[in-house]
Write an enzyme that holds these catalytic residues in place. Structure first.
Site, PDB file in Angstrom:
ATOM      1  N   ASP A   1       0.751  -1.157  -0.136  1.00 18.70           N
ATOM      2  CA  ASP A   1       0.024  -0.164   0.213  1.00 18.70           C
ATOM      3  C   ASP A   1       0.977   1.294   0.194  1.00 18.70           C
ATOM      4  OD1 ASP A   1      -1.847   1.850   0.309  1.00 18.70           O
ATOM      5  OD2 ASP A   1      -2.884   1.436   2.396  1.00 18.70           O
TER       6      ASP A   1
ATOM      7  N   GLU B   1      -2.487   0.246  -4.638  1.00 17.93           N
ATOM      8  CA  GLU B   1      -2.486  -1.051  -3.687  1.00 17.93           C
ATOM      9  C   GLU B   1      -2.449  -2.048  -4.728  1.00 17.93           C
ATOM     10  OE1 GLU B   1      -5.446  -0.091   0.061  1.00 17.93           O
ATOM     11  OE2 GLU B   1      -6.036  -1.413  -1.699  1.00 17.93           O
TER      12      GLU B   1
ATOM     13  N   CYS C   1     -34.186  64.050  21.552  1.00 23.21           N
ATOM     14  CA  CYS C   1     -35.293  63.258  22.312  1.00 23.21           C
ATOM     15  C   CYS C   1     -34.761  63.293  23.764  1.00 23.21           C
ATOM     16  CB  CYS C   1     -35.370  61.844  21.774  1.00 23.21           C
ATOM     17  SG  CYS C   1     -36.502  60.796  22.732  1.00 23.21           S
TER      18      CYS C   1
ATOM     19  N   HIS D   1     -41.881  56.239  22.891  1.00 21.50           N
ATOM     20  CA  HIS D   1     -41.503  56.080  24.198  1.00 21.50           C
ATOM     21  C   HIS D   1     -42.634  55.888  25.197  1.00 21.50           C
ATOM     22  CE1 HIS D   1     -37.219  56.729  23.450  1.00 21.50           C
ATOM     23  NE2 HIS D   1     -37.581  57.755  22.754  1.00 21.50           N
TER      24      HIS D   1
END
Length: 885
Positions: free
Chosen positions: A22, A126, A805, A824
């Protein structure tokens, strides 16, 4: 296991020595060999797909140590290991080309084949080797004293079940002194007839390990590649052993250690049990490890499975595999495939034909190469494809006999197989859209048979196919003289070329004599004056025609055009090469006549330009090719086929010969050439015919349209189309609004950072805060906060239309301020109501815990009183709206 492979007898099950070689990270080693600078560096091989760096198909051990694995993407590998080298697989025909890895595998196989004839290549990297004959020979030499094992032959060798190879060798040495020391244990596990082979099992495997070391050393020396090896008594055990110690190592799997290994080995690790069959075995038997199969008898396994598979499972659970190593140096099949995931699914017929053509082209090339190398031909073809049917992937495989090997035939066979085995191939109402998208496509050929020495049909077929390709590409006309030269190898090139021209001029003389019939001078024709040749006659006729009729020669005759022949003769004159007397005189006459023709054409060019438009069109239709001087000035190239046809027509006009009438079948072009032209055109511009890229045309004659007020586009006058188009504009407007809001928020955040921070305020505790846990001060975001006076703004905004604000300190446009304040107010009211409800529920639950046995009515009264008491401390929503400003 249902395979038609050869097997050994049961009596020889322990006599063999099988070696599996292999290659270690083979693709990476091939890249390192081509690029030596990549050695000792983390490296991975990626597929051609560029998405996220490509898919990794091979990783070397340096990269594995950093956590990189196969099936990762290239970008993931870069994150884990920034210094990794990503090598790209070559891309041919829009798919990966692994030919260089196959060639490297053949190089390794050539080395392995020298050690044994029983070589079976399992894959590119292989190979199984049956070295039983070599081991038997060395056993005999060892008994006679001619061979002895050396320690250096067992370097990097391991044995399963032993701490080191030295312990394994010591056990074998002790058994030589007492061969029957383990017979009691052997008799419990093995048959009495197998004891002689079992006693010699270990020494035979040890000799096989020495042979494996020689094989690995030869591969390293001759190819430069490193490999691992497994040594056992059969193929399955050898494959298991090869993967236990890597890289560049070899492992022995002793026969007596197989049972202990199988006790902890998953069933899927055995070759042949890693797929669906292994899953069925585990579910049917209720097992997980291979050693658990031993408790089932052969009859039980045959009853649960078929007879063949049951016997195979019974044997392999005891380490017995009778499959022989079949000599196979070449692959059993040749195939290629491609996946089409996601948006790349094949949904159009043109797309399917294109990819079938690409796969068939690769199959054809590899078949031709395989025939030259191995002298064999394939007789069987398999087409594999995966379709998307109702959201599920359905895999199919169909086969047919393979008779023709050209690309066109393979494409036709593959497409016919898919059509015949698909219930609804095309989408209803369409001629080019597939009903089911294709996600995978593969073609493979096999069942090879060796071609005998007297069988040359296949070789002739490939030669004809190559000639056909040259004709299609336009290279064939220029190769005709070369084919004639190859037939006569004994003659020189100069002699053959001159003979060709001489034969050509002699044939021209005969054709001219037939065309003229009776010469202008009958006496001279009857006398057959030898000094008057074809060139002089043609020059005389040419000057007479120009002088008397004033005709303009619009194209040079094919025989005397400054073409390949005249250029070759001029070159012969310049280089001083001498030919025969006839060819030299003819070449001089041809050159002189060609120069006179060019001069006549140059003088009459002005008259030619003053012709009418109709005459110009008629001339262009009659003579498709211009003189060489004009074509060079225009800088245009002409098709060789068109040039040959036009010169042939000119020859008929000039000589007065009536061209033969052709039938309709003869007027049709070559079928093979037309088919190849269609293939070439489909390959070049197949994307233009994609169904998935087709844009529908809006037919205003059928559906009326109206013009959009915003963009001016024509929209079908229907509710759905109008609403969809308006939604598109609304989405664009909303996107612009969101982007402007984000820009304002970023501007405000930068302004807040520039302001000075306000000092924190101290919280004031009420007097009754410690008396009750529920009578707390109002929260900071209560409704009463709305009426408190706020400190003045320290820094005024640059825009006079903006105000700050008091709640969120944000700068809001004066026009939008009332709406912002209402937001708010609503938010504070919501918080107050939620807190009030929470206090009410908590108080009620606490009182229920204190007096759980109170009657229902009494508890209800107390709950109401608790609600009224808890709400008395704060203002209700009704009081808020009723109070005056």
């Amino acid at each position: 296991m249902s395979s038609a492979r050869s097997h050994v007898s049961m009596q020889n099950k322990y006599d063999r020595v099988v070696l599996l070689v292999d290659m270690d990270c083979f693709f990476c080693q091939v890249e390192e060999k081509q690029h030596p600078e990549y050695r000792n560096r983390p490296l991975a091989v990626v597929q051609y797909n560029p998405w996220r760096g490509g898919g990794i198909i091979a990783v070397n051990y340096a990269a594995r140590a950093k956590g990189v694995t196969r099936h990762m993407r290239g970008d993931e590998a870069k994150d884990l290991c920034p210094e990794i080298v990503l090598c790209q697989v070559p891309n041919i025909r829009e798919k990966a080309d692994t030919s260089k890895y196959r060639d490297a595998g053949k190089e390794v196989a050539n080395v392995l084949q020298r050690f044994t004839q029983l070589l079976e290549r399992a894959s590119v990297d292989e190979a199984y080797l049956d070295i039983t004959e070599t081991v038997n020979h060395r056993m005999q030499q060892m008994q006679s004293g001619a061979f002895a094992l050396q320690p250096q032959e067992l370097v990097n060798t391991f044995a399963v079940g032993y701490p080191s190879i030295g312990d394994y060798v010591n056990k074998i040495t002790n058994r030589f002194a007492n061969p029957y020391m383990d017979d009691e244990r052997y008799q419990m596990s093995y048959d009495q007839n197998d004891l002689p082979a079992v006693r010699q099992s270990d020494i035979r495997l040890l000799i096989g390990a020495s042979v494996a070391g020689e094989v690995r050393a030869a591969v390293k020396k001759e190819t430069g590649y490193e490999c691992s090896a497994g040594i056992a008594h059969n193929k399955i055990l050898a494959k298991l052993a090869a993967g236990m110690n890597k890289p560049n190592k070899q492992t022995i799997l002793p026969l007596t250690e197989t049972a202990s290994l199988f006790d902890s080995l998953p069933v899927g690790k055995i070759k042949g049990l890693g797929g669906k069959f292994g899953e069925v075995v585990c579910e049917t038997l209720g097992i997980k490890f291979m050693g658990q199969v031993v408790k089932f008898s052969e009859v039980d396994l045959q009853r649960k499975f078929d007879e063949k598979n049951g016997t195979w499972l019974f044997n392999i659970s005891r380490g017995i595999d009778l499959e022989a190593v079949t000599p196979r140096f070449y692959s059993k099949s040749i195939g290629c495939c491609k996946k089409f995931p996601g948006r790349n699914n094949i949904t159009g017929l043109k797309t399917l034909q294109h990819w079938l053509g690409e796969l068939s082209s690769e199959i054809n090339d590899r078949l031709e190469k395989d025939f030259i190398e191995n002298n064999r031909r394939a007789k069987h073809m398999v087409v594999q494809y995966v379709q998307d049917i109702d959201g599920e992937e359905v895999a199919s495989s169909r086969s047919t006999a393979l008779r023709d090997y050209d690309q066109e035939s393979i494409v036709r066979l593959s497409l016919d197989l898919i059509k015949a085995n698909t219930k609804t191939f095309l989408r209803p109402g369409s001629e080019s859209a597939l009903n089911n998208a294709i996600k995978f496509l593969g073609i493979s050929v096999g069942k090879f048979e060796t071609v005998s020495s007297g069988q040359n049909k296949l070789q002739e077929m490939f030669a004809n196919q190559a000639a056909k390709k040259r004709r299609v590409s336009g290279d064939e006309p220029g190769q005709l003289p070369k084919v004639e030269m190859e037939k006569k190898q004994k003659q020189t090139d100069e002699f053959k070329m001159k003979s060709f021209f001489a034969n050509y001029l002699q044939g021209a003389k005969k054709e001219d004599a037939k065309a003229d019939g009776i010469s202008a001078n009958p006496l001279a024709a009857a006398a057959g004056a030898p000094n008057k040749n074809f060139v002089e006659e043609y020059k005389h006729k040419l000057h007479a025609a120009v002088r008397t009729e004033g005709t303009v020669l619009t194209s040079t005759p094919a025989e005397f055009k400054e073409s390949f022949f005249s250029q070759y003769l001029k070159q012969q004159k310049k280089t001083g090469q001498q030919g025969s007397v006839t060819s030299r005189e003819d070449s001089l006459d041809v050159q002189e006549l060609a120069e006179e023709l060019d001069a006549i054409e140059a003088d009459n060019s002005k008259d030619f330009e003053e012709d009418t438009e109709e005459e110009t069109e008629l001339t262009s239709d009659t003579h498709m090719s211009k003189p060489e001087g004009q074509s060079s000035d225009a800088g245009q190239e002409q098709d060789p086929n068109t040039l040959n046809d036009s010169t042939g027509n000119d020859l008929y006009v000039e000589t007065g010969i009536v061209p033969p009438t052709l039938t309709e079948d003869e007027l049709k072009p070559s079928t093979s050439k037309r088919k190849f032209d269609e293939i070439e055109s489909s390959v070049s511009n197949y994307k233009e015919c994609y169904v998935e890229f087709a844009v529908p045309n809006l037919r205003t004659d059928i559906l009326p349209t109206i013009k959009c007020d915003q963009c001016g586009a024509n929209i079908p006058d229907e509710v759905k189309s109008l609403q969809t188009h308006r939604d598109h504009h609304f989405a664009q407007e909303l996107s612009r609004t969101l982007r402007s809001t984000e820009r304002e928020e970023r501007t405000q955040s930068r302004q807040k950072i520039s302001l000075k921070p306000t000092p924190p305020k101290k919280s004031k505790k009420t007097a009754g805060s410690g008396s009750s846990s529920y009578s707390t001060a109002p929260p900071s975001n209560s409704i009463t906060k709305f009426f408190r006076a706020k400190p003045t703004q320290e820094q005024a905004p640059s825009d006079p239309q903006m105000n700050q604000c008091p709640e969120c300190k944000a700068f809001i446009k004066c026009v939008d301020m009332p709406e912002h304040l209402d937001y708010h107010v609503a938010r504070n009211l919501q918080r107050e109501l939620n807190q009030q409800d929470l206090r009410t529920r908590t108080a009620a639950l606490n009182k229920e815990k204190i007096s759980p046995v109170q009657p229902k009515k009494q508890s209800q009264k107390k709950l109401n009183s608790t609600i009224s008491a808890s709400s008395s401390g704060t203002k209700t929503i009704a009081q808020f709206f009723s109070q005056s400003n």
